[in-house]
Design an enzyme around this catalytic site. Sequence first.
Site, short mmCIF file in Angstrom:
data_model
loop_
_atom_site.label_atom_id
_atom_site.label_comp_id
_atom_site.label_asym_id
_atom_site.label_seq_id
_atom_site.Cartn_x
_atom_site.Cartn_y
_atom_site.Cartn_z
N GLN A 67 0.89 -1.16 -0.03
CA GLN A 67 -0.05 0.06 0.07
C GLN A 67 0.70 1.46 0.00
OE1 GLN A 67 -3.44 0.03 3.22
NE2 GLN A 67 -1.80 -1.40 4.14
N SER A 106 0.64 6.81 2.80
CA SER A 106 1.18 7.64 3.78
C SER A 106 2.33 8.45 3.20
CB SER A 106 1.73 6.96 4.84
OG SER A 106 0.76 6.22 5.68
N SER A 126 5.14 -0.94 4.24
CA SER A 126 5.62 -2.18 5.02
C SER A 126 5.92 -3.15 3.70
CB SER A 126 4.75 -2.99 5.66
OG SER A 126 4.07 -1.98 6.45
N GLU A 186 -8.47 -2.69 5.32
CA GLU A 186 -7.03 -2.57 6.05
C GLU A 186 -7.72 -2.82 7.72
OE1 GLU A 186 -3.50 0.12 6.27
OE2 GLU A 186 -5.27 1.35 6.53
N SER A 202 -4.42 5.38 12.79
CA SER A 202 -4.31 5.57 14.20
C SER A 202 -5.34 5.22 15.08
CB SER A 202 -3.84 6.92 14.37
OG SER A 202 -4.88 7.82 14.41
N GLU A 244 -6.69 6.77 17.22
CA GLU A 244 -7.53 8.17 17.43
C GLU A 244 -8.63 8.25 16.15
OE1 GLU A 244 -4.39 8.24 17.80
OE2 GLU A 244 -3.89 9.14 19.79
#
Length: 409
Positions: free
Chosen positions: A126, A129, A161, A244, A375, A377
């Site tokens: 992926q 980010s 990753s 995900e 995250s 959050e």
Amino acid sequence: MSTEIEPVAEFRERARRWLRENMPPEGATDLKPDTDEAWDRARQLQRMLFDGGFAGIGFPVEYGGRGLTFDHQQAFTEESIGYEMPLMLNVPTLAICAATVLDLGTEEQKRAHLPAVLRGDEIMVQLLSEPRGGSDLAGLTTRADRDGERWVLNGSKIWSSGAYAADYGLCLARTNWEVTKHRGLTLFLVPVHAEGVTVQRIKQVTGSTEFCQEFFDDVELSDADVLGRVDAGWEAASRLLDHERAALGGTSPYTSGARPHLGAEANELVELAKATGQWQERRVREDVGEARAMNVVRDQLIAHVTAAIVAGELPPSAGAVTRLFSAENAWTQTDMAVRIAGANAATHHPGDPVDTEKVGLDYLFRAAWSLAGGSTEMARNVISERVLGMPREFAADRDVPFNQVKQGR
Ligand SMILES: Cc1cc2nc3c(=O)[nH]c(=O)nc-3n(C[C@H](O)[C@H](O)[C@H](O)COP(=O)(O)OP(=O)(O)OC[C@H]3O[C@@H](n4cnc5c(N)ncnc54)[C@H](O)[C@@H]3O)c2cc1C
């Protein structure tokens, strides 16, 4: 020809026999993580599953899978514990990337990529980010510009990753700067070895080098590389993120073999307590009891949320519930392991009577469990806004064309 699905009990029995006769026991090879050898072994094991008829249990038959249910996949996973399995292909290749290609790919894309993934010939990554931040995904600035018949990709992605071992990346890029941030994105299937792609590995505090940063310099792409529709990349990314969260929370129907390890499991705490002579201590027994209870809750939660999503009673975003719980559970259990190991978690060195190296490394890595896959959050935001229907959080850039959004430096 009968179209009846094999009953789960019979499938389980057949899987048990096949695994016993064909798959090596867990620990049969001792390969260092993040090495070419480890990836080659995973590809080889995946090929064995494919040839034996146990790869892609939940993927449709026409794309190389078995077309069976989540319960069949679960049965196979339970039976496969104790055998060497290509677990590193679960996330992101199978559960996230291939699942997204299945949802959004054209017929050509599905036929080109899914059988190759299920055979172990293709690994995916992926590319979401960016160095400026991963939570505000829709604010990304990697760009794909139209140039005649082709697209030209420029920018950088990070925290990817396993990119160094991958063949294709699902890369979200901005294709339209004149509309609001969510409306100008497109998801591309980018060949990682294409000209103009540079992959650099990043060393973490644990010593792992699985993370990468990629640089794209005038990488040429075509319309055939678009996954979903041009400028509809946010919808595509939302599907990907649902997969995900499901993968991280343990509700994905596409992972095979035991779930990715999320912090110390209760059995490991028991072994550690016994090895350090603390098994009779009340404080330790309380921790182990709590850890066991948390794992029971985790498994029940996964079963409940999965069933509710499959039945349409909860939206796919509800994977955020189990994703959040898994992260909190990982923290709790990692911290318990450190309490039991004490200073040995930090001072371990080879040859010590009790092996506490993993306890220390898990502790160093634990922050990752509340970041990987979005995250915790952001998971809370997803639960409040998309599962509970609460008002969306304020965002100053939501209704502004992206080329007019003030960018901080
Ligand atoms: C093990 C691991 C594997 C990963 N693999 C990949 C991968 O394969 N591909 C990929 O693209 N990325 C990957 N990532 C990156 C991951 O997706 C990001 O770390 C994550 O999205 C958070 O982005 P960030 O680290 O840039 O933090 P930031 O977005 O900078 O956030 C920093 C902090 O601010 C908080 N925050 C930010 N915005 C809000 C908000 N609106 N409300 C509340 N809190 C907020 C965040 O929760 C976080 O605590 C991986 C990360 C880890 C740890």
